[in-house]
Write a protein that holds these residues in place. Structure first.
Motif, PDB file in Angstrom:
ATOM      1  N   PHE A 156      10.117  45.638  32.466  1.00 25.63           N
ATOM      2  CA  PHE A 156      10.536  45.507  31.074  1.00 25.63           C
ATOM      3  C   PHE A 156       9.742  46.498  30.222  1.00 25.63           C
ATOM      4  CE2 PHE A 156      11.750  41.342  32.718  1.00 25.63           C
ATOM      5  CZ  PHE A 156      12.990  41.138  32.128  1.00 25.63           C
ATOM      6  N   VAL A 157      10.436  47.443  29.613  1.00 26.04           N
ATOM      7  CA  VAL A 157       9.775  48.465  28.792  1.00 26.04           C
ATOM      8  C   VAL A 157      10.546  48.647  27.483  1.00 26.04           C
ATOM      9  CG1 VAL A 157       8.791  49.696  30.760  1.00 26.04           C
ATOM     10  CG2 VAL A 157      11.074  50.317  29.935  1.00 26.04           C
ATOM     11  N   PRO A 158       9.858  49.157  26.444  1.00 29.23           N
ATOM     12  CA  PRO A 158      10.564  49.386  25.174  1.00 29.23           C
ATOM     13  C   PRO A 158      11.613  50.472  25.323  1.00 29.23           C
ATOM     14  CG  PRO A 158       8.346  50.308  25.093  1.00 29.23           C
ATOM     15  CD  PRO A 158       8.438  49.523  26.365  1.00 29.23           C
ATOM     16  N   MET A 159      12.769  50.233  24.749  1.00 32.77           N
ATOM     17  CA  MET A 159      13.856  51.211  24.784  1.00 32.77           C
ATOM     18  C   MET A 159      14.461  51.351  23.399  1.00 32.77           C
ATOM     19  SD  MET A 159      15.728  50.846  28.419  1.00 32.77           S
ATOM     20  CE  MET A 159      14.795  50.886  29.953  1.00 32.77           C
ATOM     21  N   PRO A 160      14.299  52.545  22.806  1.00 28.38           N
ATOM     22  CA  PRO A 160      13.556  53.689  23.328  1.00 28.38           C
ATOM     23  C   PRO A 160      12.050  53.464  23.272  1.00 28.38           C
ATOM     24  CG  PRO A 160      14.239  54.133  21.088  1.00 28.38           C
ATOM     25  CD  PRO A 160      14.863  52.820  21.473  1.00 28.38           C
ATOM     26  N   VAL A 161      11.301  54.392  23.871  1.00 31.91           N
ATOM     27  CA  VAL A 161       9.839  54.326  23.791  1.00 31.91           C
ATOM     28  C   VAL A 161       9.446  54.305  22.323  1.00 31.91           C
ATOM     29  CG1 VAL A 161       7.711  55.551  24.289  1.00 31.91           C
ATOM     30  CG2 VAL A 161       9.545  55.516  25.987  1.00 31.91           C
ATOM     31  N   GLY A 162       8.479  53.445  21.990  1.00 35.35           N
ATOM     32  CA  GLY A 162       8.072  53.332  20.594  1.00 35.35           C
ATOM     33  C   GLY A 162       8.979  52.436  19.788  1.00 35.35           C
ATOM     34  N   ALA A 163       9.755  51.583  20.472  1.00 35.60           N
ATOM     35  CA  ALA A 163      10.718  50.722  19.773  1.00 35.60           C
ATOM     36  C   ALA A 163      10.041  49.691  18.881  1.00 35.60           C
ATOM     37  CB  ALA A 163      11.613  50.012  20.786  1.00 35.60           C
ATOM     38  N   GLY A 164       8.766  49.412  19.130  1.00 33.39           N
ATOM     39  CA  GLY A 164       8.057  48.447  18.296  1.00 33.39           C
ATOM     40  C   GLY A 164       7.790  47.154  19.038  1.00 33.39           C
ATOM     41  N   LYS A 165       6.935  46.341  18.470  1.00 34.38           N
ATOM     42  CA  LYS A 165       6.524  45.090  19.093  1.00 34.38           C
ATOM     43  C   LYS A 165       7.635  44.049  18.979  1.00 34.38           C
ATOM     44  CE  LYS A 165       2.202  42.518  19.382  1.00 34.38           C
ATOM     45  NZ  LYS A 165       0.817  42.470  18.843  1.00 34.38           N
ATOM     46  N   LEU A 166       7.724  43.214  20.003  1.00 37.38           N
ATOM     47  CA  LEU A 166       8.750  42.188  20.063  1.00 37.38           C
ATOM     48  C   LEU A 166       8.084  40.825  19.967  1.00 37.38           C
ATOM     49  CD1 LEU A 166      11.866  42.177  20.626  1.00 37.38           C
ATOM     50  CD2 LEU A 166      11.298  41.805  23.025  1.00 37.38           C
ATOM     51  N   ASP A 209      17.027  41.510  30.725  1.00 36.59           N
ATOM     52  CA  ASP A 209      16.814  41.604  32.160  1.00 36.59           C
ATOM     53  C   ASP A 209      18.027  42.305  32.761  1.00 36.59           C
ATOM     54  OD1 ASP A 209      15.894  41.386  34.709  1.00 36.59           O
ATOM     55  OD2 ASP A 209      15.606  39.216  34.676  1.00 36.59           O
ATOM     56  N   GLY A 210      18.187  43.545  32.352  1.00 38.52           N
ATOM     57  CA  GLY A 210      19.337  44.350  32.721  1.00 38.52           C
ATOM     58  C   GLY A 210      19.282  45.653  31.943  1.00 38.52           C
ATOM     59  N   GLY A 211      20.456  46.212  31.636  1.00 40.63           N
ATOM     60  CA  GLY A 211      20.504  47.525  31.016  1.00 40.63           C
ATOM     61  C   GLY A 211      20.995  47.528  29.584  1.00 40.63           C
ATOM     62  N   ALA A 245      13.876  46.347  27.807  1.00 35.84           N
ATOM     63  CA  ALA A 245      14.868  46.163  28.858  1.00 35.84           C
ATOM     64  C   ALA A 245      14.335  46.700  30.175  1.00 35.84           C
ATOM     65  CB  ALA A 245      16.171  46.862  28.477  1.00 35.84           C
ATOM     66  N   ARG A 246      15.047  46.385  31.269  1.00 34.38           N
ATOM     67  CA  ARG A 246      14.620  46.868  32.583  1.00 34.38           C
ATOM     68  C   ARG A 246      15.105  48.277  32.875  1.00 34.38           C
ATOM     69  NH1 ARG A 246      16.328  45.236  36.983  1.00 34.38           N
ATOM     70  NH2 ARG A 246      18.022  43.834  36.383  1.00 34.38           N
ATOM     71  N   TYR A 247      16.261  48.643  32.349  1.00 31.10           N
ATOM     72  CA  TYR A 247      16.762  49.979  32.623  1.00 31.10           C
ATOM     73  C   TYR A 247      17.752  50.391  31.544  1.00 31.10           C
ATOM     74  CZ  TYR A 247      20.831  47.493  34.618  1.00 31.10           C
ATOM     75  OH  TYR A 247      21.919  46.685  34.803  1.00 31.10           O
ATOM     76  N   ARG A 248      18.080  51.662  31.531  1.00 29.72           N
ATOM     77  CA  ARG A 248      19.108  52.191  30.640  1.00 29.72           C
ATOM     78  C   ARG A 248      20.308  52.566  31.499  1.00 29.72           C
ATOM     79  NH1 ARG A 248      16.101  56.180  32.432  1.00 29.72           N
ATOM     80  NH2 ARG A 248      16.810  58.347  32.415  1.00 29.72           N
TER      81      ARG A 248
END
Length: 225
Positions: free
Chosen positions: A40-50, A116-118, A134-137
């Motif tokens: 699980f990573v921010p999408m896009p990078v730098g998307a902000g805290k959740l 937990d997906g794209g 998300a897990r992937y784009r």
């Protein structure tokens, strides 16, 4: 803390603590397996805290006729302020939503999404200022391939230390640069208070180190953190 803090107040306070401190507190409470997969990573990078309360949405790979997913739209219409849309369901190579669904979730007051997906349309979601982990784009849409089959139900997300982490509606989701973690609803306030205390301790240690205290001296004075 006020006797009955609002969801918004709790969310704002969680935004000031780190997932690492929350993970340490959960360990102390005997809940060592609440961390979510490092995928699980921010999408896009730098998307902000959740940070917010889990509004769970579940789906599955299901061939169906073109024309959209009415159940997905019904689920998203129930989102409200301080909710995190938590999407689950083992999608393979498809995005669960893109820019337009993200706009709709934000209009409903949702604080972000954990997928937990794209996802797709990352450029536009980034400009929207709607935090997504998300897990992937994937550019491939879910229509005809993946369909929502339930919401406001327990879901099972990929875990960090165990295969799956159970997330119930109303659990709290926190995600930042270090990753994502789920806090059981019954422990949300207890974990927050303890994490705030740990955060204050770390701030004090950083200040002492800046003033010349050695790390060994700091650990002797404050203990392990």
């Amino acid at each position: 803390m006020p006797a009955n803090p609002s969801r918004g107040e709790i969310r704002e306070r969680y935004l000031k603590v780190d997932t690492s401190n929350v993970a340490d507190v959960l360990d102390d409470l005997g809940l060592p397996d609440q961390g979510l997969s490092p995928d699980f990573v921010p999408m896009p990078v730098g998307a902000g805290k959740l940070a917010g309360y889990a509004f769970t949405i579940r789906g599955q790979m299901t061939p169906f006729a073109p024309g959209g997913d009415a159940e997905k739209m019904k689920a998203c219409a129930e989102l409200s302020t301080s909710d995190i849309a938590v999407w689950s369901g083992d999608g393979q190579g498809v995005c669960y939503f893109g820019e337009l669904i993200a706009i709709g979730m934000k209009e409903r007051g949702a604080a972000g999404a954990l997928v937990d997906g794209g996802v797709r349309d990352l450029k536009w979601i980034g400009e929207l200022g709607f935090p997504v982990f998300a897990r992937y784009r994937a550019p491939v849409q879910s229509i005809m391939r993946w369909k929502v089959n339930a919401w406001r139900v327990p879901v099972f997300l990929r875990g960090a230390t165990i295969e799956r982490v159970k997330v119930e509606p109303g659990d709290f989701i926190l995600a930042d640069e270090d990753g994502a973690i789920a806090i059981p609803a019954a422990k949300v306030i207890e974990v927050l208070i303890a994490a705030e205390k740990l955060t204050a301790k770390e701030v004090a240690i950083r200040d002492e180190l800046k003033r010349g205290l050695s790390l060994a001296e700091a650990l002797d004075r404050y203990g392990h953190v």
